[in-house]
Scaffold this motif. Sequence first.
Motif, PDB file in Angstrom:
ATOM      1  N   GLY A   3      -0.364  25.893  27.959  1.00 22.24           N
ATOM      2  CA  GLY A   3       0.274  26.554  26.831  1.00 22.24           C
ATOM      3  C   GLY A   3      -0.492  27.743  26.288  1.00 22.24           C
ATOM      4  O   GLY A   3      -0.251  28.163  25.154  1.00 22.24           O
ATOM      5  N   GLU A   4      -1.404  28.302  27.070  1.00 17.57           N
ATOM      6  CA  GLU A   4      -2.203  29.426  26.592  1.00 17.57           C
ATOM      7  C   GLU A   4      -1.627  30.751  27.101  1.00 17.57           C
ATOM      8  O   GLU A   4      -0.645  30.784  27.824  1.00 17.57           O
ATOM      9  CB  GLU A   4      -3.657  29.252  27.045  1.00 17.57           C
ATOM     10  N   ARG A   5      -2.264  31.829  26.726  1.00 15.71           N
ATOM     11  CA  ARG A   5      -1.794  33.165  27.121  1.00 15.71           C
ATOM     12  C   ARG A   5      -1.900  33.366  28.632  1.00 15.71           C
ATOM     13  O   ARG A   5      -2.900  33.008  29.244  1.00 15.71           O
ATOM     14  CB  ARG A   5      -2.627  34.242  26.414  1.00 15.71           C
ATOM     15  N   THR A  40       1.685  28.362  31.260  1.00 16.02           N
ATOM     16  CA  THR A  40       1.490  29.280  30.140  1.00 16.02           C
ATOM     17  C   THR A  40       2.453  28.991  28.995  1.00 16.02           C
ATOM     18  O   THR A  40       3.331  28.132  29.096  1.00 16.02           O
ATOM     19  CB  THR A  40       1.643  30.733  30.617  1.00 16.02           C
ATOM     20  N   SER A  41       2.273  29.728  27.912  1.00 14.82           N
ATOM     21  CA  SER A  41       2.990  29.429  26.669  1.00 14.82           C
ATOM     22  C   SER A  41       4.500  29.545  26.793  1.00 14.82           C
ATOM     23  O   SER A  41       5.241  28.940  25.999  1.00 14.82           O
ATOM     24  CB  SER A  41       2.496  30.359  25.554  1.00 14.82           C
ATOM     25  N   LYS A  66       4.354  21.913  30.732  1.00 13.40           N
ATOM     26  CA  LYS A  66       3.043  21.946  30.082  1.00 13.40           C
ATOM     27  C   LYS A  66       2.399  20.560  30.086  1.00 13.40           C
ATOM     28  O   LYS A  66       1.210  20.415  30.388  1.00 13.40           O
ATOM     29  CB  LYS A  66       3.186  22.444  28.638  1.00 13.40           C
ATOM     30  N   ARG A 108      -2.048  22.203  22.640  1.00 16.73           N
ATOM     31  CA  ARG A 108      -0.786  22.628  23.257  1.00 16.73           C
ATOM     32  C   ARG A 108      -0.170  21.501  24.072  1.00 16.73           C
ATOM     33  O   ARG A 108       1.056  21.374  24.151  1.00 16.73           O
ATOM     34  CB  ARG A 108      -1.022  23.840  24.154  1.00 16.73           C
TER      35      ARG A 108
END
Length: 307
Positions: A63-65, A91-92, A99, A129
């Motif tokens: 869930g990150e950039r 990713t987000s 995720k 996340r």
Amino acid sequence: APATRKGLGARLATGLSVFDTILPLARGQRIGVFAGSGVGKSTLLADLARGIEADVVVLGLIGERGRELRDFVDNVLGPVGMARSVVVAATSDQAPLIKRRAAWMAMAVAEVFRDQGRHVLLLIDSLTRFAEAHREIALTAGEAPSLRGFPPSTANLIASLCERAGPGPFGKGDITGVFSVLVAGSDMDEPIADISRGVLDGHVVLDRAIAERGRFPAIDVRRSVSRSLPRIATETENAQLARMRRVLTAYENAALMIQTGLYAPGSDPAIDEAIKLWPALDAFFTTTAPEGVADSFARLGALLSSA
């Protein structure tokens, strides 16, 4: 199974003085890096990925950039690092189901290498996340929100993931886990942070005020704990660490008086010592430790003896 699991192994060199001394990391230990956004969490994880001794590095970006994937691959790990690394990314913009499954997949990959007898460094960014993805799934399925909007199953979800890391059974390898936790508003009592602290073997707290004055990594040493202490350090090393904490506590308790000029030198020997040592200690927390743990303690001992 817990009954067949080894204890924590030897202390690992991390390449950072603060982790080689007051926040030691043992083989098979699981720690959390707790931070708000923009405080240096990802940079610290990158430093640990480069510095910690391991046979295999498994990186889970949950869930990150999307930008962070290429940054880790190209700049942090590089061709040499990628030769011993596995990267799992969701990713987000990905669906919550992807995720959540990505975190489980990263853990499963780490377990495969552990069962081959290897020492695995597992980096999960971020546990928050992962929990938020589960919240979306659980609430859609009809589970009632309870913990500030998180469903009751969140605690078991985090524990079931983190417990899979750690020392392996006898005859197998180990998984040393570093889990980042995004703390909204620096609230260490919010549900995910509170659950994670209870499950992990230590917590490293990054403070925004420290970052804003330009000291990185912005670790609040007084609020951070490694549960491998005191066992992992010698009697002499533990004495040095205890003195360091006393100095930091004395300075921070009197910081307002010192900064406003209300403290009169000579009023308290402990504060006088803290005023003399604090700038050097604060600088010590930013230094790298390419020579290993023994050198870090030697430099710390020289610093403390200068008072």
